[in-house]
Write an enzyme that holds these catalytic residues in place. Structure first.
Site, PDB file in Angstrom:
ATOM      1  NE  ARG A  76      57.287  16.592   9.792  1.00 21.43           N
ATOM      2  CZ  ARG A  76      56.288  16.064   9.123  1.00 21.43           C
ATOM      3  NH1 ARG A  76      56.403  14.852   8.605  1.00 21.43           N
ATOM      4  NH2 ARG A  76      55.170  16.713   8.950  1.00 21.43           N
ATOM      5  CE1 TYR A 215      64.084  24.119   7.128  1.00 19.15           C
ATOM      6  CE2 TYR A 215      62.348  22.815   8.111  1.00 19.15           C
ATOM      7  CZ  TYR A 215      62.827  24.022   7.684  1.00 19.15           C
ATOM      8  OH  TYR A 215      62.062  25.155   7.826  1.00 19.15           O
ATOM      9  CE  LYS A 224      56.948  17.242  14.923  1.00 17.84           C
ATOM     10  NZ  LYS A 224      55.577  17.622  14.755  1.00 17.84           N
ATOM     11  CG  HIS A 244      51.643  16.111  15.878  1.00 19.78           C
ATOM     12  ND1 HIS A 244      51.283  16.227  14.550  1.00 19.78           N
ATOM     13  CD2 HIS A 244      52.526  17.104  16.108  1.00 19.78           C
ATOM     14  CE1 HIS A 244      51.925  17.246  14.003  1.00 19.78           C
ATOM     15  NE2 HIS A 244      52.681  17.803  14.929  1.00 19.78           N
ATOM     16  CB  SER A 266      52.497  19.059   9.995  1.00 21.95           C
ATOM     17  OG  SER A 266      52.995  17.936  10.701  1.00 21.95           O
ATOM     18  CB  CYS A 268      46.433  21.852  10.802  1.00 14.81           C
ATOM     19  SG  CYS A 268      46.568  21.146   9.150  1.00 14.81           S
ATOM     20  CG  ASP A 291      54.885  19.969  17.296  1.00 13.63           C
ATOM     21  OD1 ASP A 291      53.980  20.154  16.451  1.00 13.63           O
ATOM     22  OD2 ASP A 291      55.851  19.209  17.088  1.00 13.63           O
ATOM     23  NE  ARG A 383      57.998  24.206  10.499  1.00 14.85           N
ATOM     24  CZ  ARG A 383      56.910  23.688  11.042  1.00 14.85           C
ATOM     25  NH1 ARG A 383      56.676  23.805  12.335  1.00 14.85           N
ATOM     26  NH2 ARG A 383      56.033  23.040  10.303  1.00 14.85           N
TER      27      ARG A 383
HETATM   28  P1  GTP Z   1      53.424  22.271  13.057  1.00 17.15           P
HETATM   29  O1  GTP Z   1      54.455  23.044  13.809  1.00 17.15           O
HETATM   30  O2  GTP Z   1      53.801  21.991  11.647  1.00 17.15           O
HETATM   31  O3  GTP Z   1      53.010  21.013  13.760  1.00 17.15           O
HETATM   32  O4  GTP Z   1      52.140  23.238  12.869  1.00 17.15           O
HETATM   33  P2  GTP Z   1      50.988  23.807  13.817  1.00 17.15           P
HETATM   34  O5  GTP Z   1      49.870  22.832  13.889  1.00 17.15           O
HETATM   35  O6  GTP Z   1      51.546  24.304  15.095  1.00 17.15           O
HETATM   36  O7  GTP Z   1      50.417  25.040  12.943  1.00 17.15           O
HETATM   37  P3  GTP Z   1      50.501  26.626  13.176  1.00 17.15           P
HETATM   38  O8  GTP Z   1      49.771  27.061  14.422  1.00 17.15           O
HETATM   39  O9  GTP Z   1      51.902  27.042  13.057  1.00 17.15           O
HETATM   40  O10 GTP Z   1      49.649  27.151  11.931  1.00 17.15           O
HETATM   41  C1  GTP Z   1      49.985  26.843  10.610  1.00 17.15           C
HETATM   42  C2  GTP Z   1      49.368  27.827   9.676  1.00 17.15           C
HETATM   43  O11 GTP Z   1      47.951  27.842   9.846  1.00 17.15           O
HETATM   44  C3  GTP Z   1      49.846  29.258   9.918  1.00 17.15           C
HETATM   45  O12 GTP Z   1      50.078  29.881   8.682  1.00 17.15           O
HETATM   46  C4  GTP Z   1      48.690  29.903  10.641  1.00 17.15           C
HETATM   47  O13 GTP Z   1      48.626  31.289  10.404  1.00 17.15           O
HETATM   48  C5  GTP Z   1      47.475  29.163  10.070  1.00 17.15           C
HETATM   49  N1  GTP Z   1      46.356  29.130  11.050  1.00 17.15           N
HETATM   50  C6  GTP Z   1      46.436  28.798  12.363  1.00 17.15           C
HETATM   51  N2  GTP Z   1      45.223  28.932  12.969  1.00 17.15           N
HETATM   52  C7  GTP Z   1      44.360  29.340  12.016  1.00 17.15           C
HETATM   53  C8  GTP Z   1      42.960  29.655  12.021  1.00 17.15           C
HETATM   54  O14 GTP Z   1      42.264  29.578  13.034  1.00 17.15           O
HETATM   55  N3  GTP Z   1      42.418  30.033  10.817  1.00 17.15           N
HETATM   56  C9  GTP Z   1      43.165  30.128   9.676  1.00 17.15           C
HETATM   57  N4  GTP Z   1      42.562  30.500   8.556  1.00 17.15           N
HETATM   58  N5  GTP Z   1      44.493  29.855   9.649  1.00 17.15           N
HETATM   59  C10 GTP Z   1      45.079  29.464  10.795  1.00 17.15           C
HETATM   60  C1  SPV Z   2      55.577  19.184  11.917  1.00 15.05           C
HETATM   61  O1  SPV Z   2      55.832  18.994  10.712  1.00 15.05           O
HETATM   62  O2  SPV Z   2      54.559  18.682  12.476  1.00 15.05           O
HETATM   63  C2  SPV Z   2      56.451  20.042  12.732  1.00 15.05           C
HETATM   64  C3  SPV Z   2      57.703  20.523  12.139  1.00 15.05           C
HETATM   65  O3  SPV Z   2      56.134  20.306  13.882  1.00 15.05           O
HETATM   66  S1  SPV Z   2      58.971  19.314  12.121  1.00 15.05           S
HETATM   67  O4  SPV Z   2      59.726  19.451  13.365  1.00 15.05           O
HETATM   68  O5  SPV Z   2      59.836  19.608  10.970  1.00 15.05           O
HETATM   69  O6  SPV Z   2      58.397  18.000  12.034  1.00 15.05           O
HETATM   70 MN    MN Z   3      54.232  19.341  14.487  1.00 17.03          MN
END
Ligand code: GTP
Ligand code: SPV
Ligand code: MN
Length: 603
Positions: A76, A215, A224, A244, A266, A268, A291, A383
């Protein structure tokens, strides 16, 4: 309402809007997406033939594809994202603002002839189950087949939605072009895009216009742009919340069910938490969404939530059999991967999928890659796009239009210091303060400096469609309403990312987060003890078996250490952030900051 011409005029009818945009954008042909499997199959087949995507080896990954983006179109672009409200103060200090008429004029110039040599797809979509009381409709025009395929997984598309719209249902127009017209004789590229990018939102007229990127959040406009930026404005006006947030159901060993919504910025950990396999025996998590959640006070006086999406657009790196086995089981096939590495055998790979990379990888840019390359094989924001229905932990009723009643809301962030593993808010107002003051280290989900600590209120900094101070007030108002009906959920803050002095994670995370979830649920049930700290309530000694998670006594202490001088310094930073909102900042938020300082022993 200004009566300006296309591409972003207030809409009279769908056919008129399409016709006006055909005239302006001059596509070679127009294709209406009907939502059928046959049409999607043909589209993907053509994309493979045209060299836009790679078909993965069906023996390893049936019906799956790899897309490689332009290296300058990988996340983004927040700096190019605009809230074009009529008044600048309605966008607020945390959004980029453009005067709507001037923006429309500039976009008109960019969109003139922008689809020459290309196909315009007309894609009716529904956020939420078609016909649901909380559901909302939109139509995206796009010249990207990749976006059509992604939207077809991420939302409900096609004729069923079109019928509703034709019958008079309101819908949000979402215009998108990659901004790369083809003149006769021009050669196309696999991932057309434009160095000039605009992701624009017109909150008063509920319109979206996006130019130059294909993207994720820049282009899959249902996500979003619609489900957060435009929907947050609808939610403000109609008394609900567009957030979110992941959505999950947890069942305890006694069979009691609880529903949790959690907002983490994002990249996290939302997808991971939504698919949690708890390390605690007897606890079961079902996934409802990963999400976005729409939450509305229900007739039972409680907050009810739906996941408006139909798929996951998840972060690949870090997703492996040890960290997120459920995601791994979800991705067996029928998946579009973007910017991951390609194996010799025609399957995919990314950092964290296996401990050591296989030999003979091709990186996300299509170049040969070895572990000594000094760069990752998969882009950090690579992704997967996959249907929610394919997730083994998906709740059988995940698409119930009535949603689920929310027992707790969790806020999180990526913090190496200061923020404890878990705290319970003292009440809703304190919970709103915790949400309003989230800070998190920047990830690869958006362009920018990685690791930089920034404020991300409610994990909505890049996604709130109006003034963030008004949004805080809206949260306070929703709480007031829920209080009248006795339906106020508990509010919690978590941090899986605290580090020790050597930079190592103090908490193992992933499945072990189930222990924290269990404490939260037991608190809601009125069963687990807590101790008071200046930051909120934390698990009483002995209520979480951290040793079973492999955490030593000293590290456990460190996970909850209240570093008063550091927290007071952070409170100063919080004040500077909140001051940006001037008079609009709700008094309750300021009151909470003063109370926090007092509890920390400020002079
Ligand atoms: P968006 O799709 O961008 O909104 O992200 P999200 O909040 O769904 O994050 P996601 O669960 O995909 O995790 C993002 C990164 O954080 C990945 O590389 C995970 O492996 C890492 N991660 C998730 N949970 C944990 C955790 O409990 N501990 C650690 N150390 N890393 C984590
Ligand atoms: C985020 O960035 O929080 C996402 C991926 O979930 S995107 O759809 O690119 O915003
Ligand atoms: Mn997101």
């Amino acid at each position: 309402m200004p009566a300006s011409p296309t591409p972003v005029a207030p809409v009279r009818s769908l056919d008129e809007w399409v016709a006006e945009n055909v005239e302006l954008l001059q596509p070679d042909r127009v294709v209406w997406i009907d939502g059928s499997r046959a049409q999607l199959d043909a589209l993907l087949h053509d994309m493979v033939e045209e060299g836009r995507i790679i078909r993965l080896n069906p023996e390893h990954r049936p019906y799956s594809f790899l897309a490689r983006s332009d290296p300058d179109d990988v996340a983004r672009v927040e700096a190019r994202t605009f809230i074009c409200s009529e008044r600048e103060e309605d966008a607020g200090p945390t959004n980029n603002w453009r005067e709507p008429e001037a923006m429309r004029e500039e976009l008109r110039g960019l969109f003139a002839g922008a689809m020459r040599g290309r196909t315009m797809y007309v894609l009716p979509f529904s956020m939420g189950p078609v016909g649901g009381a909380l559901s909302r409709y939109g139509v995206q025009l796009t010249d990207s087949a990749y976006v059509v395929a992604s939207m077809s997984i991420m939302t409900r598309v096609g004729d069923a939605v079109l019928e509703r719209i034709r019958a008079g249902a309101r819908w949000v127009p979402a215009l998108h072009s990659v901004g790369a017209p083809l003149e006769p004789g021009d050669e196309d590229v696999a991932w057309p895009s434009n160095p000039v990018k605009y992701i624009c939102h017109f909150p008063e007229t509920r319109e979206i216009v996006s130019f130059g990127s294909a993207y994720g959040g820049n282009a899959i406009l249902a996500k979003k742009s619609f489900a957060l930026r435009i929907a947050s404005v609808m939610a403000r006006d109609e008394g609900w919340l567009a957030e979110h947030m992941l959505l999950l159901r947890v069942t305890d060993p006694r069979g009691r069910r609880f529903h949790i919504a959690a907002a983490f910025p994002s990249a996290c950990g939302k997808t991971n938490f939504a698919m949690l396999r708890s390390a605690l025996p007897g606890w079961q998590v079902e996934t409802l969404g990963d999400d976005i959640a729409w939450l509305a006070p229900g007739s039972d006086g409680r907050l009810r939530a739906i996941n408006p999406e139909a798929g996951f657009f998840g972060v690949a790196p870090g997703t492996g059999p040890d960290t997120n086995p459920t995601a791994i089981d979800t991705l067996w096939g029928n998946t579009i991967f973007t910017n991951v590495a390609l194996r010799e055998d025609g399957d995919v790979w990314w950092e964290g999928l296996t401990k050591t990379p296989p030999a003979g990888l091709t990186d996300w840019r299509g170049e040969p890659w070895t572990p000594d390359a000094g760069r990752p094989a998969a882009h950090p924001n690579s992704r997967f796009t996959v249907a929610a229905s394919q997730c083994p932990s998906i709740a059988p009723d995940w698409d119930d239009p009535n949603g689920v009643p929310i027992d707790a809301i969790i806020f999180g962030g990526r913090r190496a210091t200061n923020v404890p593993l878990v705290v319970e808010a003292r009440d809703w107002e304190h919970g709103v303060f915790l949400g309003a003051t989230i800070a998190s280290e920047r990830t690869a989900a958006a362009e920018g400096e990685l690791g930089e600590l920034r404020r991300d209120p409610f994990a909505m900094l890049p996604f709130c469609g109006y003034n963030m101070a008004d949004y805080m007030q809206h949260w306070l108002d929703v709480g007031t309403r829920l209080r009248r009906t006795g339906g106020v959920p508990g509010v919690y803050q978590v941090n899986w990312f605290r580090k020790d002095a050597d930079g190592k994670w103090l908490w193992p995370g992933f499945g072990e987060n189930g222990r924290v979830l269990a404490w939260i649920v037991e608190r809601i049930a009125g069963e687990a003890p807590a101790s008071d700290t200046p930051l909120g309530r934390i698990p009483a000694v002995g209520t979480i078996d951290y040793r079973a998670a492999g955490v030593g006594d000293a590290d456990w202490q460190e996970l909850f250490r209240v570093d008063a001088p550091a927290l007071l310094a952070e409170a100063d930073d919080t004040e500077a952030f909140l001051d940006r909102f001037g008079d609009k900042l709700p008094e309750a938020v300021r009151r909470q900051l003063a109370a926090l300082r007092e509890r920390l022993g400020a002079p």
